[in-house]
Design an enzyme around this catalytic site. Sequence first.
Site, PDB file in Angstrom:
ATOM      1  N   CYS A  75       0.908  -1.003  -0.118  1.00 51.66           N
ATOM      2  CA  CYS A  75      -0.015   0.025  -0.143  1.00 51.66           C
ATOM      3  C   CYS A  75       0.973   1.360  -0.140  1.00 51.66           C
ATOM      4  O   CYS A  75       1.696   1.476   0.959  1.00 51.66           O
ATOM      5  CB  CYS A  75      -0.811   0.139   1.262  1.00 51.66           C
ATOM      6  SG  CYS A  75      -1.899   1.273   1.525  1.00 51.66           S
ATOM      7  N   CYS A 192      -0.808   3.364  -6.614  1.00 49.81           N
ATOM      8  CA  CYS A 192      -1.770   2.935  -5.703  1.00 49.81           C
ATOM      9  C   CYS A 192      -1.884   1.338  -5.861  1.00 49.81           C
ATOM     10  O   CYS A 192      -2.215   1.318  -7.224  1.00 49.81           O
ATOM     11  CB  CYS A 192      -2.851   3.661  -5.707  1.00 49.81           C
ATOM     12  SG  CYS A 192      -4.381   2.690  -4.713  1.00 49.81           S
TER      13      CYS A 192
HETATM   14  N1  DGL Z   1      -4.003   0.431  -1.988  1.00 50.07           N
HETATM   15  C1  DGL Z   1      -3.629   1.600  -1.493  1.00 50.07           C
HETATM   16  C2  DGL Z   1      -2.546   2.117  -1.984  1.00 50.07           C
HETATM   17  O1  DGL Z   1      -1.444   1.645  -2.638  1.00 50.07           O
HETATM   18  C3  DGL Z   1      -4.521   2.573  -1.022  1.00 50.07           C
HETATM   19  C4  DGL Z   1      -6.042   2.535  -1.258  1.00 50.07           C
HETATM   20  C5  DGL Z   1      -6.802   3.484  -0.006  1.00 50.07           C
HETATM   21  O2  DGL Z   1      -6.902   2.627   0.923  1.00 50.07           O
HETATM   22  O3  DGL Z   1      -6.941   4.722  -0.134  1.00 50.07           O
HETATM   23  O4  DGL Z   1      -2.088   3.448  -1.792  1.00 50.07           O
END
Ligand code: DGL
Length: 265
Positions: A75, A192
Amino acid sequence: MPAPPTILVFDSGLGGLTVLREIVAARPDAHYVYVADDAFFPYGHHGEAEIIDRVVPLIGELIATHEPDLVTIACNTASTLVMAHLRSAYTVPFVGTVPAIKPACASSKTKLVSVLGTKGTVKREYTHGLIRDFAQGCQVTLVGSPELASLAEAALSGDEVSDADISAEIAPCFVGKPADASMRTDTVVLACTHYPLLLDRLARLAPWPVAWIDPAPAIARRVVDLIGKPGNVYDGAGAEMVFTSGRPHTLSQALMPFFGGRVPA
Ligand code: DGL
């Protein structure tokens, strides 16, 4: 013979599956625990202190419960904040996920690169530091998308997501002269982990073709650097999928490809 390692992959939701699938391909023998902090999703809507206060103790609890040999924070919104905190609090090796600005800028021909991430990721000092250090003469456009992670999550869960909603989120990535391929954005960093879930649609809806940079293969290589190549003993216990909300998941078939064909329990 040594037992296969346990690798814990963590994200706010289902986006980290795009990183998991690359790690599974590189270490098919390992035991996997995938944790989605869906009780706190989306991270992109939370403040910095809130995310640190949430993630650091939660990872401590997950380490105590699952005893992983390595933890991947799949993330960007969390990794751009918490990696130093995690490394000073726990001894297990960590691999983070941060915007792939260096390789994107190195490969851009038009020197117009966009970074598509959550509103949190594009605001981070960490991200601005990567641009200062690695832009290599490129003009970098930061695009904080309010809804694309939620749209990707909805699409993977089988809900209808319209082309118009996706197009509106990605439109600011495309800058320069639309009719002149030498003077327009040619590279978009997927900053993301949710966004590669929509890659086919992103490519179809883009106003012109660009290279979409997904960091997942590089993360898998880093995991192998840290814990080595696959051994001969394969995990027999099956992969685990944990939602912090405690909800049982009903997505086994849809999630199988990310787990290398195994059904996550
Ligand atoms: N998957 C997450 C990232 O790589 C973020 C998504 C979220 O929870 O806003 O930033």
